[in-house]
Design a protein around this motif. Structure first.
Motif, PDB file in Angstrom:
ATOM      1  N   LEU A  91       0.828  -1.206   0.000  1.00 44.97           N
ATOM      2  CA  LEU A  91       0.000   0.000   0.000  1.00 44.97           C
ATOM      3  C   LEU A  91       0.866   1.262   0.000  1.00 44.97           C
ATOM      4  N   LEU A  92       1.946   1.260   0.767  1.00 48.05           N
ATOM      5  CA  LEU A  92       2.842   2.419   0.783  1.00 48.05           C
ATOM      6  C   LEU A  92       3.480   2.661  -0.582  1.00 48.05           C
ATOM      7  N   ALA A  93       3.766   1.598  -1.302  1.00 50.79           N
ATOM      8  CA  ALA A  93       4.358   1.733  -2.640  1.00 50.79           C
ATOM      9  C   ALA A  93       3.382   2.394  -3.616  1.00 50.79           C
ATOM     10  N   HIS A  94       2.093   2.372  -3.274  1.00 48.55           N
ATOM     11  CA  HIS A  94       1.074   2.984  -4.135  1.00 48.55           C
ATOM     12  C   HIS A  94       0.404   4.170  -3.436  1.00 48.55           C
ATOM     13  N   SER A  95       1.143   4.847  -2.564  1.00 49.28           N
ATOM     14  CA  SER A  95       0.506   5.883  -1.751  1.00 49.28           C
ATOM     15  C   SER A  95       0.008   7.067  -2.582  1.00 49.28           C
ATOM     16  N   GLN A  96       0.666   7.391  -3.683  1.00 45.38           N
ATOM     17  CA  GLN A  96       0.175   8.494  -4.528  1.00 45.38           C
ATOM     18  C   GLN A  96      -1.179   8.144  -5.139  1.00 45.38           C
ATOM     19  N   LEU A  97      -1.299   6.942  -5.641  1.00 47.29           N
ATOM     20  CA  LEU A  97      -2.561   6.454  -6.202  1.00 47.29           C
ATOM     21  C   LEU A  97      -3.655   6.465  -5.142  1.00 47.29           C
ATOM     22  N   LEU A  98      -3.345   5.990  -3.939  1.00 45.65           N
ATOM     23  CA  LEU A  98      -4.339   5.907  -2.874  1.00 45.65           C
ATOM     24  C   LEU A  98      -4.701   7.286  -2.333  1.00 45.65           C
ATOM     25  N   ALA A  99      -3.729   8.217  -2.343  1.00 43.23           N
ATOM     26  CA  ALA A  99      -4.018   9.594  -1.927  1.00 43.23           C
ATOM     27  C   ALA A  99      -5.012  10.243  -2.896  1.00 43.23           C
ATOM     28  N   ALA A 100      -4.809  10.035  -4.188  1.00 40.57           N
ATOM     29  CA  ALA A 100      -5.737  10.592  -5.184  1.00 40.57           C
ATOM     30  C   ALA A 100      -7.117   9.951  -5.041  1.00 40.57           C
ATOM     31  N   ALA A 101      -7.144   8.641  -4.777  1.00 41.75           N
ATOM     32  CA  ALA A 101      -8.414   7.917  -4.658  1.00 41.75           C
ATOM     33  C   ALA A 101      -9.207   8.351  -3.435  1.00 41.75           C
ATOM     34  N   SER A 102      -8.526   8.865  -2.405  1.00 45.69           N
ATOM     35  CA  SER A 102      -9.187   9.188  -1.126  1.00 45.69           C
ATOM     36  C   SER A 102      -9.228  10.688  -0.847  1.00 45.69           C
ATOM     37  N   LYS A 103      -9.051  11.531  -1.850  1.00 42.95           N
ATOM     38  CA  LYS A 103      -8.900  12.967  -1.559  1.00 42.95           C
ATOM     39  C   LYS A 103     -10.136  13.564  -0.888  1.00 42.95           C
ATOM     40  N   ASP A 104     -11.314  12.998  -1.164  1.00 42.86           N
ATOM     41  CA  ASP A 104     -12.531  13.503  -0.525  1.00 42.86           C
ATOM     42  C   ASP A 104     -13.009  12.624   0.626  1.00 42.86           C
ATOM     43  N   GLY A 105     -12.212  11.612   0.983  1.00 47.96           N
ATOM     44  CA  GLY A 105     -12.558  10.818   2.162  1.00 47.96           C
ATOM     45  C   GLY A 105     -12.071   9.387   2.093  1.00 47.96           C
ATOM     46  N   ILE A 106     -11.707   8.873   3.258  1.00 51.89           N
ATOM     47  CA  ILE A 106     -11.326   7.470   3.441  1.00 51.89           C
ATOM     48  C   ILE A 106     -12.227   6.876   4.518  1.00 51.89           C
ATOM     49  N   LEU A 107     -12.858   5.752   4.195  1.00 47.23           N
ATOM     50  CA  LEU A 107     -13.602   4.966   5.188  1.00 47.23           C
ATOM     51  C   LEU A 107     -12.971   3.587   5.236  1.00 47.23           C
ATOM     52  N   THR A 108     -12.591   3.145   6.411  1.00 50.47           N
ATOM     53  CA  THR A 108     -12.086   1.787   6.551  1.00 50.47           C
ATOM     54  C   THR A 108     -12.954   1.053   7.576  1.00 50.47           C
ATOM     55  N   CYS A 109     -13.367  -0.152   7.223  1.00 55.56           N
ATOM     56  CA  CYS A 109     -14.340  -0.910   8.018  1.00 55.56           C
ATOM     57  C   CYS A 109     -13.623  -1.925   8.906  1.00 55.56           C
ATOM     58  N   HIS A 110     -13.672  -1.684  10.189  1.00 58.83           N
ATOM     59  CA  HIS A 110     -13.058  -2.563  11.185  1.00 58.83           C
ATOM     60  C   HIS A 110     -14.147  -3.126  12.099  1.00 58.83           C
ATOM     61  N   GLU A 111     -13.730  -4.024  12.973  1.00 58.09           N
ATOM     62  CA  GLU A 111     -14.614  -4.540  14.013  1.00 58.09           C
ATOM     63  C   GLU A 111     -13.817  -4.653  15.308  1.00 58.09           C
ATOM     64  N   ASP A 112     -14.527  -4.684  16.425  1.00 56.84           N
ATOM     65  CA  ASP A 112     -13.904  -4.910  17.722  1.00 56.84           C
ATOM     66  C   ASP A 112     -14.500  -6.182  18.304  1.00 56.84           C
ATOM     67  N   VAL A 113     -13.732  -7.289  18.227  1.00 61.07           N
ATOM     68  CA  VAL A 113     -14.284  -8.602  18.605  1.00 61.07           C
ATOM     69  C   VAL A 113     -14.593  -8.713  20.092  1.00 61.07           C
ATOM     70  N   LEU A 114     -14.106  -7.781  20.900  1.00 60.74           N
ATOM     71  CA  LEU A 114     -14.299  -7.867  22.350  1.00 60.74           C
ATOM     72  C   LEU A 114     -15.594  -7.215  22.825  1.00 60.74           C
ATOM     73  N   LEU A 115     -16.242  -6.427  21.960  1.00 57.98           N
ATOM     74  CA  LEU A 115     -17.312  -5.548  22.431  1.00 57.98           C
ATOM     75  C   LEU A 115     -18.701  -5.947  21.954  1.00 57.98           C
ATOM     76  N   THR A 116     -19.694  -5.446  22.705  1.00 56.15           N
ATOM     77  CA  THR A 116     -21.099  -5.558  22.293  1.00 56.15           C
ATOM     78  C   THR A 116     -21.628  -4.212  21.805  1.00 56.15           C
ATOM     79  N   ASP A 117     -20.823  -3.145  21.963  1.00 58.53           N
ATOM     80  CA  ASP A 117     -21.221  -1.792  21.567  1.00 58.53           C
ATOM     81  C   ASP A 117     -20.389  -1.334  20.371  1.00 58.53           C
ATOM     82  N   THR A 118     -20.889  -0.314  19.689  1.00 61.26           N
ATOM     83  CA  THR A 118     -20.226   0.189  18.487  1.00 61.26           C
ATOM     84  C   THR A 118     -19.646   1.581  18.709  1.00 61.26           C
ATOM     85  N   TYR A 119     -18.657   1.937  17.893  1.00 62.71           N
ATOM     86  CA  TYR A 119     -18.045   3.271  17.946  1.00 62.71           C
ATOM     87  C   TYR A 119     -17.300   3.501  16.644  1.00 62.71           C
ATOM     88  N   ILE A 120     -16.826   4.730  16.444  1.00 62.36           N
ATOM     89  CA  ILE A 120     -16.014   5.045  15.265  1.00 62.36           C
ATOM     90  C   ILE A 120     -14.792   5.869  15.684  1.00 62.36           C
TER      91      ILE A 120
END
Length: 274
Positions: A150-179
């Motif tokens: 991903l770092l080797a393609h950081s220019q490409l990824l910067a252009a792709a995300s200029k108006d926003g980046i959303l990354t979808c994670h989970e927290d396996v320990l929890l019953t509640d949500t957050y961002i």
């Protein structure tokens, strides 16, 4: 809070997709089906073990449209992110691409995903080691093999995300949500609150306190700059960033639907800014 075991295996059954959460062949087959239907352009960035690490982009990207990047599957036990992204694609109509440039990293850590555990098969954390130095990305001792790609393609990824980046994670320990959210403000704005509420429709919102040593208030960890992928892209110039955290102690299919919902809301809020 007890820490996550990076090699504990977590798998669930999805009734939505009629398979196990770590069924990688089913995931890739369904992804290929949707990419073909939508005309997404696949670009291989490198190899993550025996699997390609691919970036998918909407066709005929236009300079006058907002550009956002949606990523998932950095941690292999956080399987509802990739499946939620796939669910979002299932519901998507290609007409949207006349309004927005969409880029997708659907499954960054396939070797972890296949095993149902957090780290990749080399024992590395793919969401650490994204260093920005003099405006350029560089690796450090914590950078995974996927991170190097991903770092080797950081220019490409910067252009792709200029108006926003959303990354979808989970927290396996929890019953509640957050961002985690990033905005050029002193306090979380409507953008952050609306994305938190997209998840809050499905799960209780985490109470104020500390999660992974980060202060969470109203379900939001705000402008926490670490060496994660999303923080790196915000440093590189993405106007906003969000890392969603669905609770692994809740129903797997509910988590899939919640991930799809926050992706949809992220797209809608980007378009509303135009």
């Amino acid at each position: 809070m007890s820490s996550r075991d990076p090699f504990q295996s977590f798998t669930w059954h999805s009734d939505i997709f009629s398979c196990q959460s770590n069924d990688i062949s089913s995931f890739y087959a369904r992804l290929e089906e949707q990419a073909s239907r939508l005309g997404l352009q696949a670009r291989k960035l490198g190899d993550a073990g025996p699997h390609p690490l691919e970036l998918y982009q909407s066709p005929a990207q236009k300079a006058d449209q907002p550009s956002i990047l949606i990523s998932a599957g950095f941690h292999g036990e956080e399987a509802a992110g990739p499946w939620g992204l796939l669910y979002f694609l299932n519901e998507l109509e290609p007409e949207l691409f006349g309004q927005i440039n969409l880029s997708l990293l659907p499954l960054v850590n396939p070797t972890g995903f296949k095993r149902g555990h957090r780290f990749n098969k080399l024992g590395q954390n793919p969401n650490r080691g994204f260093v920005l130095e003099n405006g350029r990305g560089r690796s450090n001792q914590d950078t995974s093999s996927e991170g190097e790609i991903l770092l080797a393609h950081s220019q490409l990824l910067a252009a792709a995300s200029k108006d926003g980046i959303l990354t979808c994670h989970e927290d396996v320990l929890l019953t509640d949500t957050y961002i985690y959210s990033f905005e050029a403000n002193q306090h979380p704005g409507q953008f952050s609150r609306e994305l938190r509420d997209a998840l809050g429709h499905y799960f209780p919102i985490a109470q104020d306190g500390l999660i992974d040593d980060c202060p969470v208030q109203d379900g939001i960890i705000f402008n926490h700059f670490d060496l994660s992928f999303e923080a790196f892209l915000v440093r590189l110039g993405a106007s906003v960033g969000v890392c969603s955290e669905t609770p692994g102690q809740q129903s797997f299919d509910q988590r899939i639907l919640a991930n799809a919902a926050i992706i949809k809301r992220f797209v809608e809020l980007t378009l509303a800014k135009r």
